[in-house]
Design a protein around this motif. Structure first.
Motif, PDB file in Angstrom:
ATOM      1  N   ASP A 116      55.780  34.533  46.949  1.00 20.96           N
ATOM      2  CA  ASP A 116      55.805  33.075  46.987  1.00 20.96           C
ATOM      3  C   ASP A 116      56.999  32.514  47.757  1.00 20.96           C
ATOM      4  N   GLY A 117      58.060  33.287  47.897  1.00 17.86           N
ATOM      5  CA  GLY A 117      59.246  32.767  48.574  1.00 17.86           C
ATOM      6  C   GLY A 117      60.239  33.875  48.857  1.00 17.86           C
ATOM      7  N   GLU A 118      61.220  33.541  49.702  1.00 20.16           N
ATOM      8  CA  GLU A 118      62.283  34.498  50.020  1.00 20.16           C
ATOM      9  C   GLU A 118      63.640  33.846  49.803  1.00 20.16           C
ATOM     10  N   LEU A 119      64.473  34.513  49.006  1.00 22.20           N
ATOM     11  CA  LEU A 119      65.838  34.082  48.754  1.00 22.20           C
ATOM     12  C   LEU A 119      66.780  34.983  49.549  1.00 22.20           C
ATOM     13  N   ARG A 120      67.838  34.398  50.086  1.00 23.63           N
ATOM     14  CA  ARG A 120      68.754  35.144  50.949  1.00 23.63           C
ATOM     15  C   ARG A 120      70.167  35.102  50.349  1.00 23.63           C
ATOM     16  N   GLY A 121      70.898  36.213  50.499  1.00 21.14           N
ATOM     17  CA  GLY A 121      72.266  36.265  49.996  1.00 21.14           C
ATOM     18  C   GLY A 121      73.178  37.016  50.944  1.00 21.14           C
ATOM     19  N   GLU A 122      74.468  36.683  50.898  1.00 16.72           N
ATOM     20  CA  GLU A 122      75.486  37.367  51.688  1.00 16.72           C
ATOM     21  C   GLU A 122      76.737  37.528  50.840  1.00 16.72           C
ATOM     22  N   HIS A 123      77.573  38.495  51.216  1.00 18.34           N
ATOM     23  CA  HIS A 123      78.803  38.750  50.473  1.00 18.34           C
ATOM     24  C   HIS A 123      79.674  37.505  50.335  1.00 18.34           C
ATOM     25  N   GLN A 124      79.751  36.732  51.383  1.00 14.33           N
ATOM     26  CA  GLN A 124      80.753  35.665  51.421  1.00 14.33           C
ATOM     27  C   GLN A 124      80.478  34.516  50.455  1.00 14.33           C
ATOM     28  N   TYR A 125      79.311  34.557  49.791  1.00 12.54           N
ATOM     29  CA  TYR A 125      78.980  33.481  48.860  1.00 12.54           C
ATOM     30  C   TYR A 125      79.129  33.906  47.404  1.00 12.54           C
ATOM     31  N   GLY A 126      80.034  34.800  47.139  1.00 16.20           N
ATOM     32  CA  GLY A 126      80.409  35.105  45.773  1.00 16.20           C
ATOM     33  C   GLY A 126      79.746  36.310  45.139  1.00 16.20           C
ATOM     34  N   GLY A 127      78.791  36.931  45.813  1.00 20.75           N
ATOM     35  CA  GLY A 127      78.205  38.155  45.283  1.00 20.75           C
ATOM     36  C   GLY A 127      77.077  37.972  44.296  1.00 20.75           C
ATOM     37  N   GLN A 128      76.747  36.721  43.944  1.00 26.98           N
ATOM     38  CA  GLN A 128      75.641  36.468  43.015  1.00 26.98           C
ATOM     39  C   GLN A 128      74.722  35.351  43.505  1.00 26.98           C
ATOM     40  N   ASP A 129      75.220  34.513  44.386  1.00 26.57           N
ATOM     41  CA  ASP A 129      74.480  33.332  44.815  1.00 26.57           C
ATOM     42  C   ASP A 129      73.512  33.655  45.946  1.00 26.57           C
ATOM     43  N   VAL A 130      72.296  33.110  45.839  1.00 27.95           N
ATOM     44  CA  VAL A 130      71.284  33.232  46.892  1.00 27.95           C
ATOM     45  C   VAL A 130      70.647  31.862  47.101  1.00 27.95           C
ATOM     46  N   TRP A 131      70.105  31.651  48.307  1.00 26.12           N
ATOM     47  CA  TRP A 131      69.536  30.357  48.639  1.00 26.12           C
ATOM     48  C   TRP A 131      68.117  30.521  49.171  1.00 26.12           C
ATOM     49  N   VAL A 132      67.400  29.405  49.233  1.00 29.61           N
ATOM     50  CA  VAL A 132      66.025  29.430  49.729  1.00 29.61           C
ATOM     51  C   VAL A 132      66.049  29.601  51.241  1.00 29.61           C
ATOM     52  N   ASN A 133      65.439  30.676  51.700  1.00 32.20           N
ATOM     53  CA  ASN A 133      65.281  30.873  53.146  1.00 32.20           C
ATOM     54  C   ASN A 133      63.847  30.578  53.576  1.00 32.20           C
ATOM     55  N   LEU A 134      62.872  31.011  52.763  1.00 31.42           N
ATOM     56  CA  LEU A 134      61.467  30.702  52.999  1.00 31.42           C
ATOM     57  C   LEU A 134      60.858  30.234  51.682  1.00 31.42           C
ATOM     58  N   ASP A 135      60.069  29.165  51.744  1.00 33.05           N
ATOM     59  CA  ASP A 135      59.459  28.606  50.530  1.00 33.05           C
ATOM     60  C   ASP A 135      57.955  28.893  50.521  1.00 33.05           C
ATOM     61  N   THR A 136      57.286  28.399  49.510  1.00 34.77           N
ATOM     62  CA  THR A 136      55.884  28.745  49.287  1.00 34.77           C
ATOM     63  C   THR A 136      54.995  28.420  50.482  1.00 34.77           C
ATOM     64  N   GLN A 137      55.263  27.328  51.180  1.00 33.35           N
ATOM     65  CA  GLN A 137      54.421  26.968  52.327  1.00 33.35           C
ATOM     66  C   GLN A 137      54.530  27.972  53.473  1.00 33.35           C
ATOM     67  N   ASP A 138      55.543  28.851  53.424  1.00 32.65           N
ATOM     68  CA  ASP A 138      55.693  29.895  54.442  1.00 32.65           C
ATOM     69  C   ASP A 138      54.881  31.140  54.115  1.00 32.65           C
ATOM     70  N   PHE A 139      54.236  31.157  52.944  1.00 33.46           N
ATOM     71  CA  PHE A 139      53.430  32.302  52.509  1.00 33.46           C
ATOM     72  C   PHE A 139      52.024  31.799  52.180  1.00 33.46           C
ATOM     73  N   PRO A 140      51.071  31.927  53.118  1.00 30.28           N
ATOM     74  CA  PRO A 140      49.730  31.350  52.936  1.00 30.28           C
ATOM     75  C   PRO A 140      49.004  31.831  51.689  1.00 30.28           C
ATOM     76  N   ASP A 141      49.315  33.039  51.196  1.00 26.02           N
ATOM     77  CA  ASP A 141      48.621  33.557  50.019  1.00 26.02           C
ATOM     78  C   ASP A 141      49.174  33.022  48.704  1.00 26.02           C
ATOM     79  N   SER A 142      50.290  32.311  48.760  1.00 23.88           N
ATOM     80  CA  SER A 142      50.886  31.791  47.530  1.00 23.88           C
ATOM     81  C   SER A 142      49.995  30.719  46.915  1.00 23.88           C
ATOM     82  N   ALA A 143      49.822  30.789  45.600  1.00 29.66           N
ATOM     83  CA  ALA A 143      49.021  29.795  44.879  1.00 29.66           C
ATOM     84  C   ALA A 143      49.874  28.631  44.375  1.00 29.66           C
ATOM     85  N   LEU A 144      51.180  28.688  44.584  1.00 27.22           N
ATOM     86  CA  LEU A 144      52.074  27.651  44.087  1.00 27.22           C
ATOM     87  C   LEU A 144      52.188  26.504  45.095  1.00 27.22           C
TER      88      LEU A 144
END
Length: 329
Positions: A116-144
């Protein structure tokens, strides 16, 4: 995680990567190691704009030549509950500023088997934080519905969503972000299902960089990248008695080395010219096994053992063991 063997050091030295450029996150106490080879990669995997992606004995060499259209990216299967993934954990040998490689988390938010989506993370953002890189509209098979992840993000920039008590730290992307633990909570609250991290991956883009990605850890599994072939196994087999009476069982024992994770060993008997499975079991950690089986005829009975292919070891077969069966007097 640090590489300590000479081959790894030489590989890095050959790429001109100094030890001072190593960036590493604390390990998540992974309990299993899974090797990822080129054949394991899924779409989208590849490069553009002069980017480089080269599998090495220990890692993937990633390189970009500009900060506009040059990138290198990859994706592979993971399949663990998102609740088990709480840190952005990877080992990157290369520049860490202004940005290093990003780790991808492909999420099935409603546990229907579709991403349904892709979350992205990098070291420089604290080691636990991730953000939305791709949302449901980027995945045609998602029912959400569209923008499902943005609408259920734990934080928007510095503002936490209702019910989120943790402070919002730094972020990447467009500001819809949060810790992995909080993403698990908000997504499960929205769908009533436990979200699953279906696939993982990496991307190097938006920066001129050159380095080696050694591993990514998702929850209990550490995924290490290599171009090395799977280890060959040696299976031995020996009959406890090479001659038995017709009513006695043949007893076959031996060892298998090395032992791959989740390897299985199977006893086979040659029957009417065809090797036929008799019994299969999990291979013990020390590689030892024992079987007992009925014989199929008087005269010479032929047995062997086969070993299943695993993530790190090739399939194997023992030599043939002959057991002579006598008519009972």
């Amino acid at each position: 995680m640090h590489l300590n063997n000479t081959r790894g050091v030489l590989a890095l030295a050959g790429l001109g990567l100094a030890a001072g450029l190593v960036a590493a996150a604390p390990a998540q106490a992974a309990t299993s190691t899974i090797q990822i080879r080129p054949a394991d990669m899924l779409a989208p995997t590849g490069t553009a704009g002069g980017g480089t992606q080269e599998f090495l004995a220990e890692g993937i060499h990633l390189k970009t030549v500009n900060d506009t259209d040059s990138f290198a990216r990859g994706r592979f299967h993971v399949g663990v509950p998102l609740a088990q993934v709480t840190t952005v954990d990877y080992t990157w040998y290369g520049p860490s500023t202004p940005v290093d490689v990003g780790v991808k988390n492909y999420i099935d938010a409603d546990a229907d088997g579709k991403i349904d989506g892709e979350l992205r993370g990098e070291h420089q953002y604290g080691g636990q934080d991730v953000w939305v890189n791709l949302d449901t509209q980027d995945f045609p098979d998602s029912a959400l519905p569209d923008n499902f992840f943005r609408n259920h993000a734990p934080c928007f920039e510095n503002t936490p969503a209702a019910g989120v008590t943790d402070p919002c730290g730094s972020w990447g992307g467009d500001g819809y972000h949060g810790t992995l633990a909080n993403w698990t909570k908000t997504l499960q609250a929205a769908t009533g299902k436990a979200p699953v991290l279906v696939d993982g991956g990496y991307a190097l883009s938006g920066v001129v960089a050159d380095g080696v990605l050694r591993q990514i850890t998702y929850g209990p599994n550490q995924y290490v990248f290599t171009d090395q072939a799977k280890a060959a196994v040696v299976a031995t087999a020996e009959a406890k008695r090479d001659t038995v009476n017709k009513r006695q069982k043949a007893r076959i024992a031996g060892t298998v080395k090395p032992v791959g994770t989740a390897a299985k060993v199977t006893l086979q008997v040659k029957k009417n010219g065809t090797w036929t499975d008799v019994s299969t079991r999990d291979l013990a950690a020390d590689g030892a096994y024992k079987f007992s089986a009925k014989t199929v005829k008087t005269g010479v009975n032929r047995f062997r053992v086969t070993v299943s292919e695993t993530n790190s070891t090739a399939a194997g077969t023992s030599d043939v063991v002959k057991v002579h069966v006598l008519r009972k007097k």
